[in-house]
Design an enzyme around this catalytic site. Structure first.
Site, short mmCIF file in Angstrom:
data_model
loop_
_atom_site.label_atom_id
_atom_site.label_comp_id
_atom_site.label_asym_id
_atom_site.label_seq_id
_atom_site.Cartn_x
_atom_site.Cartn_y
_atom_site.Cartn_z
CD GLN A 181 -3.03 -0.91 0.24
OE1 GLN A 181 -3.00 -0.01 -0.59
NE2 GLN A 181 -4.00 -1.79 0.27
CG ASP A 217 -4.58 -20.92 -6.65
OD1 ASP A 217 -5.25 -19.91 -6.32
OD2 ASP A 217 -4.70 -21.50 -7.74
CG ASN A 238 -0.15 -3.68 5.06
OD1 ASN A 238 0.69 -2.91 5.52
ND2 ASN A 238 -1.37 -3.27 4.74
CD GLU A 269 0.48 -13.06 -1.56
OE1 GLU A 269 0.50 -13.06 -2.80
OE2 GLU A 269 -0.38 -12.45 -0.89
CG PHE A 316 -6.20 -13.02 -0.41
CD1 PHE A 316 -6.10 -13.51 -1.71
CD2 PHE A 316 -7.29 -13.41 0.35
CE1 PHE A 316 -7.07 -14.38 -2.23
CE2 PHE A 316 -8.26 -14.27 -0.15
CZ PHE A 316 -8.15 -14.74 -1.45
CB CYS A 326 -8.92 -2.74 -3.62
SG CYS A 326 -8.54 -4.24 -4.54
CG ASP A 368 -5.78 -6.57 2.01
OD1 ASP A 368 -6.57 -6.07 1.18
OD2 ASP A 368 -4.71 -6.02 2.33
#
Length: 197
Positions: free
Chosen positions: A25, A102, A59, A75, A54, A149, A123
């Site tokens: 970010q 995945d 973060n 991830e 994710f 997002c 996220d």
């Protein structure tokens, strides 16, 4: 020619060191507010085992790991998993487990959901987290904090979560990039208390 390492502060004393191809970010102050809000809402406790999926470079993972018993970070980009792991270790965080999976693959999600998680943070990228949200019905996860997002994949996934027995407890919009159409949505989904169990 040596590249200076970019240091991103996620909380007062926690940092990420992204490289050129990593996703991070870019709006630092807003990201810090976002992490603070996530910690407040999800309220990780010393006994919690939290799935941070994710997770990117971690973060949210680092902040979660500071507060919870165990954090299971998943991830899809292998290079980022490795970096998240070494970054956590460099900062003395030992209760963060980083895994490469995945999360759009039904079987991989099923296996990973076998853990005894109490809470989950999602996220995802613009595609959302359809496979994960559809499978949460069969878990004991009490709360899911979803950072999105993309309003359209968020709306779809929120539907899956509601079908799985969650309701939206809190929701807010975060303006990550002022003057653009990009908005982050943060929503806290909680299990309806023992409804029909």
């Amino acid at each position: 020619h040596q590249h200076d390492t970019l240091i991103c502060h996620t909380e007062a004393d926690l940092t990420l060191s992204p490289e050129a191809e990593d996703f991070v970010q870019v709006n630092g102050p807003v990201n810090q507010q976002m992490i603070a809000q996530a910690m407040q809402w999800l309220d990780p406790q010393p006994q919690d085992v939290i799935a941070d999926w994710f997770a990117g470079l971690g973060n949210f993972s680092l902040s979660l790991a500071r507060r919870a018993a165990q954090v299971h970070a998943v991830e899809g980009v292998a290079s980022m998993v490795q970096k998240a792991h070494s970054n956590a270790q460099a900062q003395g965080i030992t209760n963060l487990h980083c895994v490469h999976l995945d999360l759009s693959d039904e079987q991989q999600v099923q296996q990973a959901l076998g853990g005894q998680f109490t809470k989950m943070l999602l996220d995802p990228s613009r595609e959302g987290a359809a496979e994960v949200c559809q499978q949460l019905a069969s878990t004991a996860i009490q709360q899911v904090l979803y950072v999105s997002c993309n309003p359209s994949s968020f709306t779809r996934d929120a539907g899956y979560l509601m079908n799985a027995g969650y309701r939206i407890e809190k929701i807010s919009l975060i303006e990550m990039f002022p003057y653009t159409r990009h908005l982050e949505v943060m929503a806290l989904f909680s299990r309806l208390s023992d409804a029909g169990q």
